[in-house]
Scaffold this motif. Sequence first.
Motif, PDB file in Angstrom:
ATOM      1  N   PHE A  86     -54.515   3.256  73.183  1.00 29.42           N
ATOM      2  CA  PHE A  86     -54.301   2.876  71.500  1.00 29.42           C
ATOM      3  C   PHE A  86     -53.571   4.637  71.573  1.00 29.42           C
ATOM      4  O   PHE A  86     -53.041   4.865  70.256  1.00 29.42           O
ATOM      5  N   ALA A  87     -54.248   5.586  72.439  1.00 27.58           N
ATOM      6  CA  ALA A  87     -54.016   7.248  72.264  1.00 27.58           C
ATOM      7  C   ALA A  87     -51.955   7.223  71.826  1.00 27.58           C
ATOM      8  O   ALA A  87     -51.157   7.662  71.524  1.00 27.58           O
ATOM      9  N   GLY A  88     -51.528   6.470  73.209  1.00 21.89           N
ATOM     10  CA  GLY A  88     -50.372   6.254  73.060  1.00 21.89           C
ATOM     11  C   GLY A  88     -49.624   5.533  72.207  1.00 21.89           C
ATOM     12  O   GLY A  88     -48.573   5.470  71.798  1.00 21.89           O
ATOM     13  N   ALA A  89     -49.977   4.104  71.436  1.00 22.90           N
ATOM     14  CA  ALA A  89     -49.414   3.788  70.796  1.00 22.90           C
ATOM     15  C   ALA A  89     -49.754   4.770  69.381  1.00 22.90           C
ATOM     16  O   ALA A  89     -48.586   4.784  68.977  1.00 22.90           O
ATOM     17  N   VAL A  90     -50.645   5.616  68.974  1.00 23.63           N
ATOM     18  CA  VAL A  90     -50.497   6.535  67.485  1.00 23.63           C
ATOM     19  C   VAL A  90     -48.970   7.403  68.209  1.00 23.63           C
ATOM     20  O   VAL A  90     -48.029   8.012  67.600  1.00 23.63           O
ATOM     21  N   VAL A  91     -48.742   7.827  69.402  1.00 23.13           N
ATOM     22  CA  VAL A  91     -47.981   9.165  69.668  1.00 23.13           C
ATOM     23  C   VAL A  91     -46.040   7.827  69.748  1.00 23.13           C
ATOM     24  O   VAL A  91     -45.893   8.468  68.819  1.00 23.13           O
ATOM     25  N   LEU A  92     -47.032   6.805  69.900  1.00 22.06           N
ATOM     26  CA  LEU A  92     -45.359   5.721  69.146  1.00 22.06           C
ATOM     27  C   LEU A  92     -45.419   5.690  67.818  1.00 22.06           C
ATOM     28  O   LEU A  92     -44.201   5.521  67.056  1.00 22.06           O
ATOM     29  N   ALA A  93     -46.144   5.638  67.039  1.00 23.02           N
ATOM     30  CA  ALA A  93     -46.292   5.759  65.515  1.00 23.02           C
ATOM     31  C   ALA A  93     -45.459   7.182  65.156  1.00 23.02           C
ATOM     32  O   ALA A  93     -44.695   7.264  63.588  1.00 23.02           O
ATOM     33  N   PHE A  94     -45.755   8.191  65.897  1.00 25.44           N
ATOM     34  CA  PHE A  94     -45.113   9.066  65.188  1.00 25.44           C
ATOM     35  C   PHE A  94     -42.862   8.877  65.562  1.00 25.44           C
ATOM     36  O   PHE A  94     -42.655   9.882  65.297  1.00 25.44           O
ATOM     37  N   VAL A  95     -42.771   8.439  67.047  1.00 19.16           N
ATOM     38  CA  VAL A  95     -41.573   8.471  67.617  1.00 19.16           C
ATOM     39  C   VAL A  95     -41.599   7.314  66.345  1.00 19.16           C
ATOM     40  O   VAL A  95     -39.612   7.176  66.708  1.00 19.16           O
ATOM     41  N   ASN A  96     -41.791   6.385  66.286  1.00 15.68           N
ATOM     42  CA  ASN A  96     -40.853   5.684  65.263  1.00 15.68           C
ATOM     43  C   ASN A  96     -40.108   6.489  63.593  1.00 15.68           C
ATOM     44  O   ASN A  96     -39.384   5.483  63.380  1.00 15.68           O
ATOM     45  N   GLU A  97     -41.268   7.738  63.571  1.00 16.19           N
ATOM     46  CA  GLU A  97     -41.006   8.026  61.711  1.00 16.19           C
ATOM     47  C   GLU A  97     -39.499   8.950  62.813  1.00 16.19           C
ATOM     48  O   GLU A  97     -38.571   9.021  61.757  1.00 16.19           O
ATOM     49  N   LEU A  98     -39.326   9.383  63.768  1.00 18.74           N
ATOM     50  CA  LEU A  98     -38.633  10.329  64.309  1.00 18.74           C
ATOM     51  C   LEU A  98     -37.051   8.914  63.980  1.00 18.74           C
ATOM     52  O   LEU A  98     -35.428  10.002  64.466  1.00 18.74           O
ATOM     53  N   LEU A  99     -37.324   7.756  64.970  1.00 22.32           N
ATOM     54  CA  LEU A  99     -35.978   6.783  64.625  1.00 22.32           C
ATOM     55  C   LEU A  99     -35.936   6.775  63.299  1.00 22.32           C
ATOM     56  O   LEU A  99     -34.474   6.116  63.101  1.00 22.32           O
ATOM     57  N   ARG A 100     -36.191   6.906  61.999  1.00 23.00           N
ATOM     58  CA  ARG A 100     -36.028   6.344  60.959  1.00 23.00           C
ATOM     59  C   ARG A 100     -34.443   6.749  60.637  1.00 23.00           C
ATOM     60  O   ARG A 100     -34.374   8.174  60.590  1.00 23.00           O
ATOM     61  N   ARG A 101     -33.862   6.262  59.847  1.00 23.53           N
ATOM     62  CA  ARG A 101     -32.703   6.975  59.063  1.00 23.53           C
ATOM     63  C   ARG A 101     -32.431   6.262  57.747  1.00 23.53           C
ATOM     64  O   ARG A 101     -31.059   6.395  57.365  1.00 23.53           O
TER      65      ARG A 101
END
Length: 244
Positions: A86-101
């Motif tokens: 779950f902690a890894g998924a939270v990190v991925l949630a922020f990475v997801n925002e970085l990928l937004r254009r």
Amino acid sequence: MSIETRSVLTAVLAAVVAVAGYVGVLPLAVVSAVLVVLLAAGWPALAGLPFTPGAVAVVALGGLGSVVAVTFTAEQPYLQHMALVFAGAVVLAFVNELLRRDGRLRMVESVSGTVAGTVLAVCVTGWVATARLEGGAELVVAGAVALALGSAVVALRARRWLVYLITVAAATGGGTLVGWLLPAVELVAGCALGVGIGLLVAALDALFDRFPALARRLPSIAVTVVPVTVSGLLVYVAGRVLAG
């Protein structure tokens, strides 16, 4: 999708969980993985998240990773590695925002909604963890029966407060009956589990029933799946605390 259809589908999914849990841990894990995928597919549209592909990926990876971790953890507590996933998924949630254009509009809403969907997906691991306990298969059946009965009656056409009382009563009766019939499930545990699941079904119906997004198929599927995933956590708590 109407409330009647959603209620029937939730009851059917609960019945599938009961059968899979009685058959074995691996079939139940497969069913749990399917539930995660269904929830992930519909959650972004239900929550109105601005970046659907990324949110779907995060929720799916968090849920599926947790199912795998709980299924193959060698010793109790079987949920011990779920927190890492779950902690890894939270990190991925922020990475997801970085990928937004798209200018990253509504970023806080996007992160919080994605993490919330992941929490709901991760809760499904409670079914798998419970099935791995001694006498856990019977407890899975008790929880699933309570969920099926509660979900079936919540679609009744009457005053909502009366429907919710009937929902709690039906779920409590189902859990208590299974607790009486199956020796591995104590009567008190079955009753308490039924009450908890009945309250959960009623609360989720009150929360989601008037969502405009439910006019579409994918959000409706997500709402159908949510009671099944979240109930897994209640079943696990009942197994650990009440049934020992």
